[in-house]
Design a protein around this motif. Sequence first.
Motif, PDB file in Angstrom:
ATOM      1  N   ALA A   1     -16.708   5.531 -79.953  1.00 42.85           N
ATOM      2  CA  ALA A   1     -17.009   5.618 -81.393  1.00 42.85           C
ATOM      3  C   ALA A   1     -16.040   4.756 -82.200  1.00 42.85           C
ATOM      4  N   GLY A   2     -16.583   4.011 -83.142  1.00 48.45           N
ATOM      5  CA  GLY A   2     -15.753   3.193 -84.031  1.00 48.45           C
ATOM      6  C   GLY A   2     -15.416   1.826 -83.475  1.00 48.45           C
ATOM      7  N   VAL A   3     -15.842   1.562 -82.233  1.00 46.68           N
ATOM      8  CA  VAL A   3     -15.558   0.248 -81.634  1.00 46.68           C
ATOM      9  C   VAL A   3     -16.862  -0.541 -81.529  1.00 46.68           C
ATOM     10  N   PHE A   4     -16.840  -1.766 -82.029  1.00 47.69           N
ATOM     11  CA  PHE A   4     -18.008  -2.646 -82.026  1.00 47.69           C
ATOM     12  C   PHE A   4     -17.626  -3.943 -81.303  1.00 47.69           C
ATOM     13  N   ALA A   5     -18.619  -4.696 -80.899  1.00 50.36           N
ATOM     14  CA  ALA A   5     -18.315  -5.972 -80.238  1.00 50.36           C
ATOM     15  C   ALA A   5     -19.407  -6.979 -80.565  1.00 50.36           C
ATOM     16  N   ALA A   6     -19.017  -8.267 -80.599  1.00 52.36           N
ATOM     17  CA  ALA A   6     -19.978  -9.334 -80.948  1.00 52.36           C
ATOM     18  C   ALA A   6     -19.545 -10.649 -80.326  1.00 52.36           C
ATOM     19  N   GLY A   7     -20.504 -11.553 -80.217  1.00 50.44           N
ATOM     20  CA  GLY A   7     -20.215 -12.904 -79.716  1.00 50.44           C
ATOM     21  C   GLY A   7     -20.277 -12.973 -78.200  1.00 50.44           C
ATOM     22  N   ASP A   8     -19.577 -13.970 -77.661  1.00 49.85           N
ATOM     23  CA  ASP A   8     -19.655 -14.234 -76.215  1.00 49.85           C
ATOM     24  C   ASP A   8     -19.189 -13.048 -75.373  1.00 49.85           C
ATOM     25  N   CYS A   9     -18.313 -12.184 -75.916  1.00 52.52           N
ATOM     26  CA  CYS A   9     -17.831 -11.051 -75.102  1.00 52.52           C
ATOM     27  C   CYS A   9     -18.950 -10.036 -74.884  1.00 52.52           C
ATOM     28  N   VAL A  10     -20.055 -10.187 -75.628  1.00 48.37           N
ATOM     29  CA  VAL A  10     -21.224  -9.318 -75.458  1.00 48.37           C
ATOM     30  C   VAL A  10     -22.325 -10.059 -74.689  1.00 48.37           C
ATOM     31  N   SER A  11     -22.595 -11.287 -75.142  1.00 47.94           N
ATOM     32  CA  SER A  11     -23.765 -11.997 -74.597  1.00 47.94           C
ATOM     33  C   SER A  11     -23.423 -12.913 -73.435  1.00 47.94           C
ATOM     34  N   GLY A  12     -22.132 -13.115 -73.161  1.00 44.94           N
ATOM     35  CA  GLY A  12     -21.737 -14.139 -72.194  1.00 44.94           C
ATOM     36  C   GLY A  12     -21.664 -15.476 -72.910  1.00 44.94           C
ATOM     37  N   ALA A  13     -21.144 -16.495 -72.218  1.00 47.15           N
ATOM     38  CA  ALA A  13     -20.917 -17.792 -72.860  1.00 47.15           C
ATOM     39  C   ALA A  13     -22.197 -18.304 -73.496  1.00 47.15           C
ATOM     40  N   SER A  14     -22.123 -18.650 -74.782  1.00 44.09           N
ATOM     41  CA  SER A  14     -23.346 -19.051 -75.487  1.00 44.09           C
ATOM     42  C   SER A  14     -23.029 -20.184 -76.458  1.00 44.09           C
ATOM     43  N   LEU A  15     -23.398 -20.009 -77.710  1.00 41.25           N
ATOM     44  CA  LEU A  15     -23.261 -21.077 -78.701  1.00 41.25           C
ATOM     45  C   LEU A  15     -22.568 -20.543 -79.950  1.00 41.25           C
ATOM     46  N   VAL A  16     -21.988 -21.461 -80.705  1.00 39.36           N
ATOM     47  CA  VAL A  16     -21.322 -21.097 -81.959  1.00 39.36           C
ATOM     48  C   VAL A  16     -22.313 -20.391 -82.896  1.00 39.36           C
TER      49      VAL A  16
END
Length: 473
Positions: free
Chosen positions: A437-452
Motif C-alpha cells: 500500500a502506498g507504493v507505486f511504480a512506472a516506466g521501464d522498472c514496470v514494463s521492461g526496457a522501452s522508450l522515453v
Amino acid sequence: MPAFLELARQDPVNRPIPERVCDFKEISEQLSLYELIGQASRCMDCGIPFCHSFGCPLVNRIPDWNDMLCRGKWKQALRLLHATNNFPEFTGRICPATCEAACTLAVDYGAVTIRRIELELVERGWREGWIKPLLPVATSGFRIGVIGSGPGGLAAAQEMARRGHEVIVFEKSEEPGGILRYGIPDFKLEKWVLDRRLEQLKGEGIIFETGVEAGMDLSGRYLSRSFDAIVIAAGAGIPRDLPLPGRLLPGIHFAMDYLSHQNRLNSGELTRPDSTLSASGKNVVVLGGGDTGSDCVGTARRQGAESIVQIEIMDRPPDHRSSTNPWPSWPNIFRTTTSHEEGCERLWSVQVRNFIGPPTGVEKIDAVKLDWSSKSGNNSSGLREVPDSNFELPADLIIIAAGFTHTESGSLVQEMELELNKDGNIKVDSSFAASRAGVFAAGDCVSGASLVVHAIDQGRRCARAVDNYLTPG
Ligand SMILES: Cc1cc2nc3c(=O)[nH]c(=O)nc-3n(C[C@H](O)[C@H](O)[C@H](O)COP(=O)(O)OP(=O)(O)OC[C@H]3O[C@@H](n4cnc5c(N)ncnc54)[C@H](O)[C@@H]3O)c2cc1C
Ligand code: SF4
C-alpha cells in the motif's frame, strides 16, 4: 489543392559526416520557419487521426497543433502540446515517432514530419521565454518520494508537484536524468536540453537528492514512514549478458558502461578517460543490432575507432512492410541510423561463439552464420548454423548491446517485499499500485526496457493514480 499534393515531406538536413564525427554535438540543423509551416500544412486533419489516437503513446493532439501553427497561434499550440507531453524537447529529438508511421500520408506520400514540428514548437517556446515554472494554486500537505530521475520519474514528479504535493526525487547517480543523461549520447540529446528542463522542475518546488540510493542509503522503512506515497521509477538496468567462453577477458564491456563513460567525459563529471573504455585505434565489435548498439557505433566512430562491426543474431529485416505488418502499425523494416551512415559494417544472422585472446585482453571473436529460413536447429542454442560458415574477426573492444533483462531487484524491492512480474519487473495493477500500500511504480522498472515516450506516459498516468489514492473522490 491540399498542401500534401504540392509539398513533399522535408526532413531537416544533418551536419556533414566529416564535420559531425569530430565532436559530440547534435547532428541535425533546424528547419526554417517557412519550411516548418509548409510541413505543418501538409497535415490532412484526418477524420480519424491515427497519428494521435493510435500512433502516439501520449495521445499528442497532432492535427490540432499543426493547424494552430499554420494560423500563427504558436503559444496556443505549445500549451496544447504541453497538455499531453511534459518534455517535448526530449521526444522531439529522440522519439522513434510511432506517430509518423501511423500518419495517413505515410501510406503513399511521406508522413508529416510530426516529430520535427514538435521539436521546433517547443524550442521556440524556450527561446521566447514562454516556458516557465507552473506553480500549483494550493499545496496539499502530502509528501511523495520518487525513486529514480529518468523520464518516467521526472514526468511523475512534475505532474504531482503541479497537483500541490511536495515531491522529493532520489537518484543514485551524481546527476538526475537517468538514461537521458548517462545512456543516450550527446549527438542525439545534448545535456543542456535536460538541464534546462530540470531548472523548470526545481522552480516548481521539486527537490532532487542525488547520489542517494534508495534501499542502501535510505531504507524502505524510512521511506514508508517519511512519505505519504512512493513512486518507484528505477528503470530496467540489468543488461543481458552473453556468457560465452572468454567472456571475462579484458576489453569486453556492457553498452551502458561504455556510453556512460563517454557522456561523463563530455559533461566533465569524469576528467580522466579510462583507456579500456575508449575505441581509439581499436577494432570494435558491437554485439546487438538495435538502437543502443547504433549509439555505440556513433560513439566509437567519434572516439577514432580503426574499424567498427555491428553484429545482430536475427535476420536482416525486409526493406518494406510485409503483409502481416500493415499500416498503421509500426513497420518492422530495415533502418539505417545516422550513426550507421557515419561508417560501420553490419552483419546479420551471425552468432558469436567465443571471445578469443590471451589473459591480457580479447583479440578476436569466433562467429558463425545462421540460417533463419529453417526452423530445425543444429547447434546448442537450438539455431541452425550454415555449414562451414564460421569465421573470425579482429576485436580489441567488444561492446555488448544485447538489451536489458529487468529492473534491479535490489534491497529496496526486497525490503519492501514488492512482488515482481514474470519478467522480473515490479508488478503493478492498472493504477500503477505495487503490491504494498502506498507504493507505486512506472516506466521501464514496470514494463521492461522501452522508450522515453512510454516512460513519460506511464509517469503521467502514475501521478494521476497517486493523486486519486491520496485525495479519493
Ligand atoms: C543507450 C540507450 C539509448 C536509448 N535511446 C533511446 C532513444 O533514442 N529513444 C527512446 O525513446 N528511448 C531510448 N532508450 C530507452 C529509454 O532511455 C528508456 O526507456 C527510458 O529512459 C526509461 O525511463 P525510466 O524513467 O523508466 O528509467 P531510466 O531512464 O532508466 O531511469 C531510472 C533511474 O533510476 C535510478 N535508480 C535506480 N535504482 C535506484 C535506487 N535504488 N535509488 C535511486 N535511484 C535509482 C537510475 O540511476 C536511473 O537514473 C535508450 C536506452 C538506452 C539504454
Ligand atoms: S511523442 Fe513521439 S509518437 Fe508522440 S507525437 Fe512526439 S514524436 Fe510522435
